[in-house]
Design a protein around this motif. Sequence first.
Motif, PDB file in Angstrom:
ATOM      1  N   GLN A 195      -2.050  15.657 -10.528  1.00 13.02           N
ATOM      2  CA  GLN A 195      -2.174  14.322  -9.963  1.00 13.02           C
ATOM      3  C   GLN A 195      -1.018  14.049  -9.008  1.00 13.02           C
ATOM      4  O   GLN A 195       0.086  14.582  -9.155  1.00 13.02           O
ATOM      5  N   ASN A 196      -1.267  13.180  -8.027  1.00 14.26           N
ATOM      6  CA  ASN A 196      -0.246  12.888  -7.019  1.00 14.26           C
ATOM      7  C   ASN A 196       1.046  12.353  -7.628  1.00 14.26           C
ATOM      8  O   ASN A 196       2.142  12.684  -7.166  1.00 14.26           O
TER       9      ASN A 196
ATOM     10  N   ALA B 158       8.216   3.384  -6.147  1.00 16.40           N
ATOM     11  CA  ALA B 158       6.817   3.377  -6.571  1.00 16.40           C
ATOM     12  C   ALA B 158       5.901   3.000  -5.410  1.00 16.40           C
ATOM     13  O   ALA B 158       4.836   3.596  -5.223  1.00 16.40           O
ATOM     14  N   ALA B 159       6.325   2.025  -4.606  1.00 23.58           N
ATOM     15  CA  ALA B 159       5.516   1.598  -3.461  1.00 23.58           C
ATOM     16  C   ALA B 159       5.424   2.708  -2.418  1.00 23.58           C
ATOM     17  O   ALA B 159       4.360   2.928  -1.817  1.00 23.58           O
ATOM     18  N   GLU B 160       6.522   3.416  -2.197  1.00 22.74           N
ATOM     19  CA  GLU B 160       6.526   4.512  -1.223  1.00 22.74           C
ATOM     20  C   GLU B 160       5.650   5.667  -1.695  1.00 22.74           C
ATOM     21  O   GLU B 160       4.948   6.296  -0.888  1.00 22.74           O
TER      22      GLU B 160
ATOM     23  N   SER C 192       0.626   8.712  -1.162  1.00 23.61           N
ATOM     24  CA  SER C 192      -0.625   9.202  -1.745  1.00 23.61           C
ATOM     25  C   SER C 192      -1.835   8.679  -0.988  1.00 23.61           C
ATOM     26  O   SER C 192      -2.775   9.435  -0.699  1.00 23.61           O
ATOM     27  N   ASP C 193      -1.819   7.394  -0.659  1.00 31.75           N
ATOM     28  CA  ASP C 193      -2.954   6.802   0.058  1.00 31.75           C
ATOM     29  C   ASP C 193      -3.138   7.459   1.424  1.00 31.75           C
ATOM     30  O   ASP C 193      -4.266   7.798   1.821  1.00 31.75           O
ATOM     31  N   ARG C 194      -2.041   7.640   2.153  1.00 31.58           N
ATOM     32  CA  ARG C 194      -2.131   8.249   3.484  1.00 31.58           C
ATOM     33  C   ARG C 194      -2.558   9.707   3.397  1.00 31.58           C
ATOM     34  O   ARG C 194      -3.354  10.187   4.211  1.00 31.58           O
TER      35      ARG C 194
ATOM     36  N   PRO D  36      -8.479  11.481  -6.863  1.00 26.76           N
ATOM     37  CA  PRO D  36      -8.655  10.027  -6.842  1.00 26.76           C
ATOM     38  C   PRO D  36     -10.142   9.684  -6.722  1.00 26.76           C
ATOM     39  O   PRO D  36     -10.923  10.474  -6.172  1.00 26.76           O
ATOM     40  N   PRO D  37     -10.554   8.535  -7.222  1.00 25.71           N
ATOM     41  CA  PRO D  37     -11.986   8.197  -7.206  1.00 25.71           C
ATOM     42  C   PRO D  37     -12.603   8.211  -5.813  1.00 25.71           C
ATOM     43  O   PRO D  37     -13.758   8.616  -5.646  1.00 25.71           O
TER      44      PRO D  37
END
Length: 218
Positions: free
Chosen positions: A48-49, A62-64, A69-71, A111-112
């Motif tokens: 997992q990421n 955590a935000a970074e 991960s999103d990008r 991720p989903p």
Amino acid sequence: MLKAVIFDLDGTLTDSDKVHFEVYKSFFAEHNIELDRDGYRQKVSGRQNNAILADFLPQLSAAEKEDFSDRKEETFRYLAEGQLEPLPGLLDLLSQIKRLGLAAAVVTNAPPENAAFMLSELWLTEAFSPIVIGNDLPRGKPDPLPYQTALDKLAIHATEAIAFEDSIAGIRSAIGAGIKTIGMTTTHSAQELIETGAVEAVADFTDPYIQTCLNQML
């Protein structure tokens, strides 16, 4: 008696790890981290990421980490669109599973959004039930929980299932849940997969060993 066949997604249904590797390599380079194939196999594949970033970029907030991960996953989906194909023999095996009245499930650390994207790209959106997402659980692979969750949803015992996995983390998860597991050599060598606990390692779903194994369990 065999009642269900459980598949990993990345590197098992399709050889998507080559795209993941290039994306991770590019994103890590932004942080002056050089990622080679061996590093990817040992420290990234199947994980997992959040676990990957804890190892490679523990200094990120955590935000970074969430933004990274999103990008990364958005980039993966962009680059993989139109590029994914089922591994040889998969569609025939799924047809056989259906004819035999067996369940076909997916257990993935993806991720989903990625899971939905890849199944859509492969035209397999309706082929699996349940689909267990590691991110939806307290613990993902290599913990046995994702596979234990699949067994619970299928209402079967571990001895009534067989799993296909390409990663070290995935094999540890499946065999930790007590499931007989066949390794796929899309990412790791046959020796690595068998040493981790796979009963055998195959290149794709056309390997005769798969039919031998299924026949023994039916």
